[in-house]
Design an enzyme around this catalytic site. Sequence first.
Site, PDB file in Angstrom:
ATOM      1  N   PHE A  88       1.076  -1.522   0.245  1.00 47.97           N
ATOM      2  CA  PHE A  88       0.194   0.807  -0.214  1.00 47.97           C
ATOM      3  C   PHE A  88       1.014   1.445  -0.112  1.00 47.97           C
ATOM      4  O   PHE A  88       1.452   1.407   1.136  1.00 47.97           O
ATOM      5  CB  PHE A  88      -0.878   0.383   1.206  1.00 47.97           C
ATOM      6  CG  PHE A  88      -2.046   1.208   1.307  1.00 47.97           C
ATOM      7  CD1 PHE A  88      -2.842   0.989   0.318  1.00 47.97           C
ATOM      8  CD2 PHE A  88      -1.852   2.472   2.291  1.00 47.97           C
ATOM      9  CE1 PHE A  88      -3.850   1.879   0.422  1.00 47.97           C
ATOM     10  CE2 PHE A  88      -2.660   3.207   3.008  1.00 47.97           C
ATOM     11  CZ  PHE A  88      -3.821   2.998   1.820  1.00 47.97           C
ATOM     12  N   ASN A 187      -3.395   1.237  10.689  1.00 44.34           N
ATOM     13  CA  ASN A 187      -3.775   2.077   9.563  1.00 44.34           C
ATOM     14  C   ASN A 187      -4.627   0.652   9.117  1.00 44.34           C
ATOM     15  O   ASN A 187      -4.030   0.284   7.713  1.00 44.34           O
ATOM     16  CB  ASN A 187      -3.560   3.207   8.000  1.00 44.34           C
ATOM     17  CG  ASN A 187      -3.350   2.730   7.079  1.00 44.34           C
ATOM     18  OD1 ASN A 187      -5.066   2.871   7.155  1.00 44.34           O
ATOM     19  ND2 ASN A 187      -2.954   3.656   6.434  1.00 44.34           N
ATOM     20  N   PRO A 188      -4.894  -0.168   9.190  1.00 38.68           N
ATOM     21  CA  PRO A 188      -6.006  -1.531   8.654  1.00 38.68           C
ATOM     22  C   PRO A 188      -6.346  -1.231   7.715  1.00 38.68           C
ATOM     23  O   PRO A 188      -7.179  -0.320   7.124  1.00 38.68           O
ATOM     24  CB  PRO A 188      -6.835  -1.935   9.879  1.00 38.68           C
ATOM     25  CG  PRO A 188      -6.952  -0.736  10.438  1.00 38.68           C
ATOM     26  CD  PRO A 188      -6.032   0.451  10.494  1.00 38.68           C
TER      27      PRO A 188
END
Length: 284
Positions: A88, A187-188
């Site tokens: 990500f 920050n899942p």
Amino acid sequence: MTFLLDEIALATARLAEAGVPSPRTDAEEIAAFVHGVRRSELHTVSDAEFDALFWEGIARREAREPLQHITGRAYFRYLSLEVGPGVFIPRPETEVVAGWAIERLREMDVASPVVVDLGTGSGAIALSIAQEIALATVHAVEVDPHAYHWAKRNILEHGQGRVHLHPEDLADALPELNGRVDLVISNPPYIPPGAVPRDPEVRDYDPRRALYGSGGDGLDEVRAVERTARRLLRPGGFVAVEHADEQGTAVYLIFSEDNGWRDVRSRQDLTRRDRFVTARFGQE
């Protein structure tokens, strides 16, 4: 004006027509990367030094491939991180979450705080905390092997020996630290199943495992973070969890007073949208 600067102007128009949000910046970043100079030094590239690979990079960005995949670098607070397919790409809104955590750590009366970053991805949050809180020990947790690869590379470059990477699931990570952690941050994945991100850079290139949460509302990973934070934190320790802008109320309610949470707050990013929830565990 040099030939390269003329080409950057043409590339800017192409990227703008393709809907790229920051066409001039991206054209200059690609030019700087290809020619091995800083953006401020682009005017020093002679006409004879122009590299046609610039237009290859522009074509990739025109197709909405992320700039960071083209240059291999993402900037986060004061860091330049290696990124690529499988991890990500850290976003500016997450810098606000990391900044809040760093301020809380500075305010703590703790000489060497212990921090856990659940689902570290590229390692951006963990490394920023280690860089800006000189005596902190940071544990970065990442179960996905592709993201773990990128985190390991970045931690080797920037970790200063104080960021420890663990290939564990955030739901049951680090039992050896139960009750000893000063701050948990995450920050899942939280996008609900079936939702489609607007930006093609996110929709087509970010790994789905980092985007889409489990459960009907996409918040099962946030619930797992709450349980893990409750287990890891010492009394008075803090947690910060990022979420989508429309999920503020739902995430706020996950951190219930019945489970020992105090001072629960919904907090906004720089665009004044709900972006993360913070809470303190128990009483000092």
